[in-house]
Design a protein around this motif. Sequence first.
Motif, PDB file in Angstrom:
ATOM      1  N   MET A   1       0.847  -1.188   0.000  1.00 57.36           N
ATOM      2  CA  MET A   1       0.000   0.000   0.000  1.00 57.36           C
ATOM      3  C   MET A   1       0.890   1.248   0.000  1.00 57.36           C
ATOM      4  N   ILE A   2       0.490   2.216  -0.758  1.00 58.19           N
ATOM      5  CA  ILE A   2       1.224   3.480  -0.865  1.00 58.19           C
ATOM      6  C   ILE A   2       1.042   4.298   0.408  1.00 58.19           C
ATOM      7  N   THR A   3       2.133   4.859   0.895  1.00 60.00           N
ATOM      8  CA  THR A   3       2.026   5.784   2.018  1.00 60.00           C
ATOM      9  C   THR A   3       1.884   7.204   1.474  1.00 60.00           C
ATOM     10  N   LYS A   4       1.396   8.081   2.293  1.00 60.69           N
ATOM     11  CA  LYS A   4       1.241   9.481   1.890  1.00 60.69           C
ATOM     12  C   LYS A   4       2.602  10.095   1.553  1.00 60.69           C
ATOM     13  N   GLU A   5       3.619   9.734   2.311  1.00 64.44           N
ATOM     14  CA  GLU A   5       4.960  10.269   2.062  1.00 64.44           C
ATOM     15  C   GLU A   5       5.484   9.811   0.704  1.00 64.44           C
ATOM     16  N   GLN A   6       5.274   8.534   0.381  1.00 62.91           N
ATOM     17  CA  GLN A   6       5.701   8.014  -0.933  1.00 62.91           C
ATOM     18  C   GLN A   6       4.965   8.739  -2.049  1.00 62.91           C
ATOM     19  N   ALA A   7       3.662   8.885  -1.883  1.00 60.83           N
ATOM     20  CA  ALA A   7       2.846   9.538  -2.911  1.00 60.83           C
ATOM     21  C   ALA A   7       3.295  10.982  -3.128  1.00 60.83           C
TER      22      ALA A   7
ATOM     23  N   GLU B   1       6.218  12.357  -2.411  1.00 64.61           N
ATOM     24  CA  GLU B   1       7.558  12.379  -2.993  1.00 64.61           C
ATOM     25  C   GLU B   1       7.504  12.103  -4.497  1.00 64.61           C
ATOM     26  N   TYR B   2       6.732  11.110  -4.881  1.00 65.49           N
ATOM     27  CA  TYR B   2       6.624  10.766  -6.308  1.00 65.49           C
ATOM     28  C   TYR B   2       5.969  11.894  -7.100  1.00 65.49           C
ATOM     29  N   LEU B   3       4.837  12.378  -6.614  1.00 68.27           N
ATOM     30  CA  LEU B   3       4.115  13.410  -7.354  1.00 68.27           C
ATOM     31  C   LEU B   3       4.900  14.708  -7.432  1.00 68.27           C
ATOM     32  N   ILE B   4       5.560  15.091  -6.342  1.00 67.31           N
ATOM     33  CA  ILE B   4       6.378  16.310  -6.378  1.00 67.31           C
ATOM     34  C   ILE B   4       7.523  16.124  -7.365  1.00 67.31           C
TER      35      ILE B   4
ATOM     36  N   GLU C   1       1.649  19.031  -7.318  1.00 73.62           N
ATOM     37  CA  GLU C   1       1.359  19.251  -5.907  1.00 73.62           C
ATOM     38  C   GLU C   1      -0.148  19.263  -5.726  1.00 73.62           C
ATOM     39  N   LEU C   2      -0.614  18.501  -4.745  1.00 71.93           N
ATOM     40  CA  LEU C   2      -2.037  18.419  -4.453  1.00 71.93           C
ATOM     41  C   LEU C   2      -2.273  18.723  -2.978  1.00 71.93           C
ATOM     42  N   PRO C   3      -3.431  19.262  -2.650  1.00 69.89           N
ATOM     43  CA  PRO C   3      -3.771  19.431  -1.234  1.00 69.89           C
ATOM     44  C   PRO C   3      -3.854  18.048  -0.575  1.00 69.89           C
ATOM     45  N   ASP C   4      -3.549  17.987   0.707  1.00 73.04           N
ATOM     46  CA  ASP C   4      -3.539  16.714   1.430  1.00 73.04           C
ATOM     47  C   ASP C   4      -4.855  15.957   1.340  1.00 73.04           C
ATOM     48  N   PHE C   5      -5.990  16.656   1.429  1.00 71.58           N
ATOM     49  CA  PHE C   5      -7.269  15.946   1.412  1.00 71.58           C
ATOM     50  C   PHE C   5      -7.529  15.293   0.055  1.00 71.58           C
ATOM     51  N   ILE C   6      -7.064  15.892  -1.031  1.00 70.55           N
ATOM     52  CA  ILE C   6      -7.195  15.274  -2.358  1.00 70.55           C
ATOM     53  C   ILE C   6      -6.245  14.087  -2.452  1.00 70.55           C
ATOM     54  N   LEU C   7      -5.035  14.278  -1.989  1.00 76.41           N
ATOM     55  CA  LEU C   7      -4.053  13.199  -2.010  1.00 76.41           C
ATOM     56  C   LEU C   7      -4.541  12.002  -1.201  1.00 76.41           C
TER      57      LEU C   7
ATOM     58  N   ILE D   1       2.513   0.131 -10.114  1.00 82.14           N
ATOM     59  CA  ILE D   1       1.175   0.238 -10.713  1.00 82.14           C
ATOM     60  C   ILE D   1       0.350   1.264  -9.959  1.00 82.14           C
ATOM     61  N   GLN D   2       0.384   1.213  -8.633  1.00 83.99           N
ATOM     62  CA  GLN D   2      -0.377   2.183  -7.850  1.00 83.99           C
ATOM     63  C   GLN D   2       0.148   3.600  -8.040  1.00 83.99           C
ATOM     64  N   MET D   3       1.453   3.758  -8.144  1.00 81.36           N
ATOM     65  CA  MET D   3       2.018   5.097  -8.346  1.00 81.36           C
ATOM     66  C   MET D   3       1.622   5.656  -9.714  1.00 81.36           C
ATOM     67  N   TYR D   4       1.669   4.824 -10.747  1.00 74.86           N
ATOM     68  CA  TYR D   4       1.279   5.296 -12.081  1.00 74.86           C
ATOM     69  C   TYR D   4      -0.209   5.632 -12.115  1.00 74.86           C
ATOM     70  N   LEU D   5      -1.013   4.827 -11.445  1.00 79.78           N
ATOM     71  CA  LEU D   5      -2.440   5.113 -11.345  1.00 79.78           C
ATOM     72  C   LEU D   5      -2.653   6.433 -10.614  1.00 79.78           C
ATOM     73  N   LEU D   6      -1.952   6.604  -9.524  1.00 83.08           N
ATOM     74  CA  LEU D   6      -2.042   7.835  -8.752  1.00 83.08           C
ATOM     75  C   LEU D   6      -1.668   9.042  -9.608  1.00 83.08           C
ATOM     76  N   SER D   7      -0.609   8.905 -10.404  1.00 81.39           N
ATOM     77  CA  SER D   7      -0.202  10.035 -11.236  1.00 81.39           C
ATOM     78  C   SER D   7      -1.251  10.354 -12.297  1.00 81.39           C
TER      79      SER D   7
END
Length: 132
Positions: free
Chosen positions: A1-7, A9-12, A17-23, A49-55
């Motif tokens: 499972m993706i952590t908020k910190e990983q997400a 770091e990847y997106l930045i 950059e997204l607000p925390d509630f959207i992330l 796969i989850q990171m690419y989906l997230l992006s």
Amino acid sequence: MITKEQAKEYLIGQGIELPDFILDALIEQAGSIQECLDKHYLSATALLIQMYLLSLMALGQGDKYISSQTAPNGASRSFRYQSFGDRWKSAASLLRGLDKYGCANDLIPTDPTQTAHAGLWIAKGGCMCRGS
């Protein structure tokens, strides 16, 4: 499972950059396919796969991204507007190429770059015969 910190770091790293509630909401959505990923993939592949989906989901929030930043002593940030279609297609290609079992298919947003082209063709039949 993706952590908020990983997400974050990847997106930045991708300039997003997204607000925390959207992330948080996007991470929850990406996490909803964990069972399928666990069944078919190694943990590293599942994470990608989850990171690419997230992006892909994050790209749907807009096409502005950070192109450069400087140190805190001379705070500066530049934004760039790349072709949204190119960024979308690249991220979708990465995801689809990796997710061979289609675990993320139901969560991939509709491609906003696709446009429908419709036309109406009308034909009138007739005979080009000579009457005698």
